[in-house]
Write an enzyme that holds these catalytic residues in place. Structure first.
Site, PDB file in Angstrom:
ATOM      1  N   GLU A 180      28.827  77.821  36.816  1.00  0.00           N
ATOM      2  CA  GLU A 180      27.413  77.462  36.713  1.00  0.00           C
ATOM      3  C   GLU A 180      26.988  76.808  38.022  1.00  0.00           C
ATOM      4  O   GLU A 180      27.624  75.859  38.493  1.00  0.00           O
ATOM      5  CB  GLU A 180      27.205  76.506  35.530  1.00  0.00           C
ATOM      6  CG  GLU A 180      25.742  76.155  35.329  1.00  0.00           C
ATOM      7  CD  GLU A 180      25.429  75.724  33.898  1.00  0.00           C
ATOM      8  OE1 GLU A 180      26.190  76.057  32.973  1.00  0.00           O
ATOM      9  OE2 GLU A 180      24.397  75.049  33.716  1.00  0.00           O
ATOM     10  N   ARG A 181      25.948  77.346  38.612  1.00  0.00           N
ATOM     11  CA  ARG A 181      25.429  76.868  39.905  1.00  0.00           C
ATOM     12  C   ARG A 181      26.483  76.959  41.005  1.00  0.00           C
ATOM     13  O   ARG A 181      26.536  76.123  41.907  1.00  0.00           O
ATOM     14  CB  ARG A 181      24.895  75.450  39.806  1.00  0.00           C
ATOM     15  CG  ARG A 181      23.978  75.209  38.622  1.00  0.00           C
ATOM     16  CD  ARG A 181      22.881  76.235  38.519  1.00  0.00           C
ATOM     17  NE  ARG A 181      22.014  76.003  37.354  1.00  0.00           N
ATOM     18  CZ  ARG A 181      20.986  76.802  37.055  1.00  0.00           C
ATOM     19  NH1 ARG A 181      20.715  77.875  37.784  1.00  0.00           N
ATOM     20  NH2 ARG A 181      20.226  76.536  36.021  1.00  0.00           N
ATOM     21  N   ASN A 223      28.555  71.814  30.420  1.00  0.00           N
ATOM     22  CA  ASN A 223      28.108  72.617  29.280  1.00  0.00           C
ATOM     23  C   ASN A 223      29.390  73.253  28.738  1.00  0.00           C
ATOM     24  O   ASN A 223      29.717  74.388  29.042  1.00  0.00           O
ATOM     25  CB  ASN A 223      27.102  73.681  29.718  1.00  0.00           C
ATOM     26  CG  ASN A 223      25.842  73.032  30.277  1.00  0.00           C
ATOM     27  OD1 ASN A 223      25.323  72.082  29.718  1.00  0.00           O
ATOM     28  ND2 ASN A 223      25.359  73.540  31.405  1.00  0.00           N
ATOM     29  N   GLU A 304      19.702  68.950  27.200  1.00  0.00           N
ATOM     30  CA  GLU A 304      19.517  70.391  27.387  1.00  0.00           C
ATOM     31  C   GLU A 304      20.226  71.192  26.294  1.00  0.00           C
ATOM     32  O   GLU A 304      20.909  72.177  26.562  1.00  0.00           O
ATOM     33  CB  GLU A 304      20.003  70.813  28.777  1.00  0.00           C
ATOM     34  CG  GLU A 304      19.243  70.108  29.892  1.00  0.00           C
ATOM     35  CD  GLU A 304      19.550  70.625  31.286  1.00  0.00           C
ATOM     36  OE1 GLU A 304      20.699  71.024  31.542  1.00  0.00           O
ATOM     37  OE2 GLU A 304      18.613  70.643  32.116  1.00  0.00           O
ATOM     38  N   ARG A 337      27.341  61.100  30.528  1.00  0.00           N
ATOM     39  CA  ARG A 337      26.247  61.378  31.467  1.00  0.00           C
ATOM     40  C   ARG A 337      24.898  60.854  30.966  1.00  0.00           C
ATOM     41  O   ARG A 337      24.582  60.964  29.781  1.00  0.00           O
ATOM     42  CB  ARG A 337      26.146  62.884  31.731  1.00  0.00           C
ATOM     43  CG  ARG A 337      27.390  63.416  32.407  1.00  0.00           C
ATOM     44  CD  ARG A 337      27.300  64.903  32.602  1.00  0.00           C
ATOM     45  NE  ARG A 337      26.591  65.293  33.797  1.00  0.00           N
ATOM     46  CZ  ARG A 337      25.687  66.249  33.853  1.00  0.00           C
ATOM     47  NH1 ARG A 337      25.303  66.888  32.765  1.00  0.00           N
ATOM     48  NH2 ARG A 337      25.140  66.589  34.983  1.00  0.00           N
ATOM     49  N   ASP A 378      16.368  65.831  38.967  1.00  0.00           N
ATOM     50  CA  ASP A 378      17.502  66.750  38.909  1.00  0.00           C
ATOM     51  C   ASP A 378      17.893  67.282  40.280  1.00  0.00           C
ATOM     52  O   ASP A 378      17.556  68.436  40.602  1.00  0.00           O
ATOM     53  CB  ASP A 378      17.135  67.917  37.982  1.00  0.00           C
ATOM     54  CG  ASP A 378      18.361  68.650  37.483  1.00  0.00           C
ATOM     55  OD1 ASP A 378      19.458  68.309  37.950  1.00  0.00           O
ATOM     56  OD2 ASP A 378      18.214  69.542  36.626  1.00  0.00           O
ATOM     57  N   GLU A 406      22.379  73.911  44.488  1.00  0.00           N
ATOM     58  CA  GLU A 406      21.533  74.597  43.511  1.00  0.00           C
ATOM     59  C   GLU A 406      20.063  74.605  43.927  1.00  0.00           C
ATOM     60  O   GLU A 406      19.367  75.598  43.755  1.00  0.00           O
ATOM     61  CB  GLU A 406      21.684  73.905  42.149  1.00  0.00           C
ATOM     62  CG  GLU A 406      20.748  74.437  41.082  1.00  0.00           C
ATOM     63  CD  GLU A 406      20.897  73.711  39.740  1.00  0.00           C
ATOM     64  OE1 GLU A 406      21.747  72.813  39.617  1.00  0.00           O
ATOM     65  OE2 GLU A 406      20.155  74.070  38.810  1.00  0.00           O
TER      66      GLU A 406
END
Ligand code: BDP
Length: 713
Positions: A180-181, A223, A304, A337, A378, A406
């Site tokens: 991811e990213r 995630n 999220e 987090r 972010d 990102e």
């Protein structure tokens, strides 16, 4: 001899003579650990003071510390170092000779070191000593770096120790090897073939991290999938832990909060439910059986769409403390987090992390660290520091930076992030009066906290050059250095990196470091000048998208953040607006609120202003914005020129790659500028300032550009 043979012979001889002068082809795989020969003019002095490396005690880390030193010195100075001196490494415990020297080592702690040169009966003796083997290893890397950056090593008395305890990379790597990213290929963890196949790259990875003081890695994406916590994946993580251990790197895992349901057969993941608590305790015990020095869990909860304690009416503290209790007896930690913003909450997204966490100050267990992103939105090209820094004196608060770019053009844009991180770390929270910098929150000095953390979202992948581009290696490097010392100068760090990665020749490092130091500001200018933020393409976050509107949630759109209309632009976060400023200490809030005091780099982050608002240059806001967009493009043009001039100092392969990427960056900087100007002009209907070229395409044409296959999603 036939003339053709003579010619060939001459060519060969000339080639052999010239070979050392011509930089050899390199692909960047060796990072900053290249250990290329020191130029003849300096090598003599080094050889005189650098001696043979004495044998070390038989421990894995000391053995590899010695091997690293041998490897480095052989590369830098050759096999023959006949100055007659000696280098002694070890701990007082493992080496009677070091014990006899009685060097003061208290402040070296568990990971620091002391390097001292002494004369041993006229023979130069260099001692690299520490309390622990890994401290010795860190000392070896420092010693080599001194030579790599051409500093004197004949009269050293140097003590250094990390100021932050947990210095961690966070890999957002998925079990299918996507990242991811991630913009540097696939995940370097070959989960499928682990634990049997131990790619030598795992060791190379640990070595590179150890060389800059990183001491832990969270292996999987925040995630997270629960599968990461099943027996087969624990065995895979254990194999990685084995590869990293001699380098002082611990393994951590992201934990999915709903794992008790998904892999534990329970009906709930309620943190106050005894069966759930028993699940996590048993899970922790199982992991520690396989990985005795397992570091702990990282958790993204109620953020999220991720599951979390709030799903059961419980708090972040309830969730974090339950996990902390499971890993605590084994010495583990929980990094919880603070990157949260809820679905129901209509409030300014910039306020939500603070609003959710501040009330729990003092309620988190001793082995919980709340991990806070550097800014409240972010990872944007520029954000003011997160208001939680300084606001939770009774909580361990860690910093999360994003190393992967990102929001800064992926791996093809050259943006040195050291300057961005330094800017945040130097920001003054005023939490305990002037001088209460974010760095002092992060290193624990401000509130007397010892569980200190700096985490960086890794930019590492399977690409040969590790980071997707040569210059992105500098961000990995700088992260390690700033985690070790949050008060380090990003410029000094850039200089070391450039010298070690390319050449210490000042004719190279001077211009290269200057280019690096200005590079992130260039990105800010051509993407989001003057405090604008979150204006990129939807979901993939690639390229300009100031027009992004509608869809699932307002705070996933650009119009939510820039609020541009015919009259003006910017997000009013003063007391007249969302009042996000009130989350900062009063002097900071006052400065951000006051148009005469707020730095123009943050102007539109905090203020909504008319297009004709007079900026400090005397120009109206609209003109100033356009000029800054163009300034960013020009800066990339300047970077291209600088890089082109540096070709004599860089091997053709890496030089060519950087030049190609800079050409991409230039094209895309222009695109960002043009598309943004076209969009905002469509809103305000104002003419461009004199001399500014109109965007070559229509706004519709920019809006139509799509990237269904952009990497990193
Ligand atoms: C955002 C990324 C998203 C991450 C999220 C996070 O777009 O992919 O999952 O941050 O930090 O910036 O959790």
């Amino acid at each position: 001899m036939r003339p053709s043979h003579l010619f060939r012979g001459l060519c060969l001889a000339a080639g052999l003579l010239l070979a050392p002068l011509i930089a050899r082809a390199e692909d960047g795989h060796e990072l900053w650990l290249r250990y290329r020969p020191v130029e003849a003019s300096a090598a003599g002095a080094y050889r005189a003071s650098v001696g043979a490396v004495a044998p070390v005690a038989d421990t894995p880390t000391l053995k590899l510390a010695r091997a690293e030193l041998e490897r480095g010195l052989a590369g830098l100075l050759g096999e023959r170092r006949d100055g007659g001196g000696e280098i002694l490494l070890g701990t007082p415990k493992s080496s009677p000779r070091i014990a006899a020297l009685k060097l003061p080592l208290e402040t070296a702690g568990d990971e620091g070191f002391r390097i001292r040169t002494l004369a041993d009966g006229g023979r130069p003796l260099t001692v690299i000593a520490a309390n622990t083997d890994v401290g010795v290893l860190h000392g070896v890397y420092r010693y080599l770096a001194l030579i790599q950056t051409r500093q004197a090593v004949d009269r050293l008395d140097l003590l250094d120790a990390p100021k932050v305890r947990y210095r961690l990379l966070n890999h957002w790597d998925n079990l299918d090897r996507s990242v991811e990213r991630g913009y540097a290929g696939q995940s370097i963890w070959d989960w499928w073939r682990l634990p049997d196949v131990k790619d030598p790259r795992y060791v190379d990875y640990a070595r590179a991290n150890a060389s800059i003081g990183i001491n832990g890695a969270v292996l999987n994406n925040v995630n997270a999938k629960s599968d990461s916590l099943t027996a087969p994946y624990i065995a895979k993580a254990a194999a990685l832990a084995d590869a990293f251990r001699p380098y002082g790197i611990k393994v951590y895992l992201s934990a999915r909060f709903s794992s008790p349901i998904e892999i534990g057969g329970l009906k709930t993941a309620d943190p106050l439910d005894p069966a759930v608590r028993a699940f996590w305790k048993a899970k922790a015990d199982e992991i520690y059986k396989a990985i005795p020095d397992f570091g702990g869990f990282l958790v993204k909860a109620n953020s999220e769409g991720q599951p979390g304690p709030q799903d059961y009416g419980r708090t972040h503290a309830d969730g974090a403390n339950m996990l902390a209790q499971a890993v605590g007896p084994h010495g583990g930690i929980v990094m919880w987090r603070a990157f949260v913003y809820s679905h129901e909450q209509p409030d300014d997204r910039a306020k939500q992390g603070y609003s959710e966490f501040k009330p729990f100050d003092g309620q988190f267990a001793e082995n919980v660290i709340v991990q806070v992103k550097n800014g409240a939105i972010d990872f944007q090209p520029r954000e003011p520091f997160h208001p939680l820094f300084g606001a939770m004196p009774k909580t361990n608060l860690g910093m999360e930076f994003q190393i992967t770019k990102e929001y800064l053009g992926f791996s093809t844009h050259l943006a040195y992030l050291g300057t961005m991180w330094e800017e945040v770390l130097k920001a003054d929270t005023f939490a305990a009066g002037r001088g209460s910098t974010v760095a002092k929150v992060v290193d624990g000095k401000l509130h007397g906290c010892s569980r200190t953390l700096m985490a960086g979202v890794a930019n590492i992948g399977s690409d040969r050059n590790w980071s997707g581009s040569q210059f992105d290696q500098a961000n990995w490097y700088a992260f390690g250095r700033l985690a070790w010392d949050p008060e380090a100068s990003s410029e000094a760090v850039a200089r070391d990196w450039a010298a070690m990665t390319f050449t210490p020749d000042r004719r190279f490092t001077g211009p290269a470091v200057k280019m690096m130091m200005g590079s992130r500001e260039a990105v800010v200018d051509y993407m989001t000048p003057m405090g604008l933020h979150h204006l990129m393409g939807r979901s993939h976050h690639y390229g300009p998208g100031p027009w992004v509107a509608g869809g699932e949630r307002a705070d996933w759109t650009s119009v939510y953040y820039h609020k541009a209309d015919k009259a003006g632009i910017g997000f009013d976060r003063t007391a007249k607006g969302s009042d996000a400023v009130a989350q900062y200490a009063p002097p900071v809030a006052a400065a951000f609120s006051d148009l005469s005091k707020v730095d123009e780099k943050d102007l539109l982050w905090f203020h909504h202003l008319p297009w004709d608002y007079r900026t400090r240059s005397g120009r109206p806001l609209w003109d100033e914005l356009v000029i800054r967009y163009s300034r960013g493009v020009k800066a990339v043009d300047g970077m291209q020129a600088t890089w082109s001039d540096l070709s004599p100092y860089v091997d053709a392969e890496r030089h060519g790659e950087v030049a190609t990427y800079l050409a991409i960056q230039y094209r895309e900087a222009q695109w960002w500028r043009d598309a943004s100007v076209a969009y905002f002009q469509s809103i305000n209907g104002l003419p461009l300032p004199k001399g500014e070229a109109p965007p070559p395409l229509s706004l519709e044409a920019y809006e139509a550009i799509a990237f269904p296959y952009a990497p990193g999603i």
